[in-house]
Design an enzyme around this catalytic site. Sequence first.
Site, PDB file in Angstrom:
ATOM      1  N   LYS A   1     119.261  42.265  39.796  1.00  0.00           N
ATOM      2  CA  LYS A   1     118.592  41.057  39.344  1.00  0.00           C
ATOM      3  C   LYS A   1     119.469  39.836  39.609  1.00  0.00           C
ATOM      4  O   LYS A   1     120.658  39.818  39.301  1.00  0.00           O
ATOM      5  CB  LYS A   1     118.287  41.154  37.838  1.00  0.00           C
ATOM      6  CG  LYS A   1     117.648  39.908  37.244  1.00  0.00           C
ATOM      7  CD  LYS A   1     116.285  39.642  37.845  1.00  0.00           C
ATOM      8  CE  LYS A   1     115.640  38.422  37.203  1.00  0.00           C
ATOM      9  NZ  LYS A   1     114.349  38.086  37.862  1.00  0.00           N
TER      10      LYS A   1
ATOM     11  N   SER B   1     112.237  28.747  66.633  1.00  0.00           N
ATOM     12  CA  SER B   1     112.077  29.536  65.426  1.00  0.00           C
ATOM     13  C   SER B   1     110.651  29.416  64.887  1.00  0.00           C
ATOM     14  O   SER B   1     109.702  29.746  65.570  1.00  0.00           O
ATOM     15  CB  SER B   1     113.120  29.120  64.394  1.00  0.00           C
ATOM     16  OG  SER B   1     113.314  30.137  63.446  1.00  0.00           O
TER      17      SER B   1
END
Length: 334
Positions: free
Chosen positions: A176, A124
């Site tokens: 949000k 990764s």
Amino acid sequence: MIDADLIVDRRRLRRKLALWRVIGVVAVAALIAGIVVYATGIGDVAGRSRAHIARISISGLITDDRAKRELIEKVGKSDAVKAVIVAINSPGGTTVGGEALYEALRSLGEKKPVVAHIGTVGASAGYMVALATDHIVARRSALTGSIGVIIQFGEASKLLETIGISMDEVKSSPLKATPNFYKPASEEARQVLKDVVDDSYDWFVGLVRERRNMTPARATTLADGRIYSGAQALENGLIDAIGGEDVAISWLETERDVAPGLPVRDWKKDEGINDLPFSAAVMRKFAWLLGDKAAATLGRELGLFRDGAPLDGLISVWQPSTTTQNNASQGAPR
């Protein structure tokens, strides 16, 4: 009158005592000198002043590490450094951390020959770091690849409902602070996260395509999140050679005209004592030698504290730890 033999014996005794005093003084001086050299880093500085190959280790979870970037910059400025080995043993970490190291190593590669050596694992973000180098060597059984990005978040609404707790909120817009721990994520919120993950993933795949000279289709096929052994990575063009650090050094000598036989010296981050007064630096090192190291080891063994830090933001990591998985709003290259 004092017996002559007694006088001779006393003289011999005085000479022996004087000899042992000298030996004692020399031993104490040597000990103090050793502590001074260790505390101030004089030995390291002397070694770094002569031509050598620098070794920079990238291990554990990768985060945005300013000290590591500054170290890489120092290596690039050193005239004594003729080449660099990036020793990687990391399952990955934050995407930002991998990106920052990638950029720092690309800048270093403009000044010095740079080769990566993947030990146990370089997956990764760890593989992202390797991509920044001119040549990648890995052990045959090393784990690498895991090209991808992930974001994880917890959700405990059913648990809260069971114990009779409800959460309410007032926010400026529906997206949000979503997703959050208190309610299931909406499909719109999931799509927002998917867009963010896809954006970072496309960038990561682009690095693979560019640095490994692959077609877009080939890079995308290999970047499905799976890990590869060193042998599989070589077969698929993700690395250049199988072997240990000696293979990396051989490549530097044959392909980058690095002088044969140069010593390899570790470059490490500043331990934070160089700006202390001399006496304080010595005492801190002496205390560490006597007790801090043992205390730290004992603390880890007893589970009193853990190495590393929680990962926030997008992450590029092969397998997040339990702690990482429990953190909200996390993302990572996989």
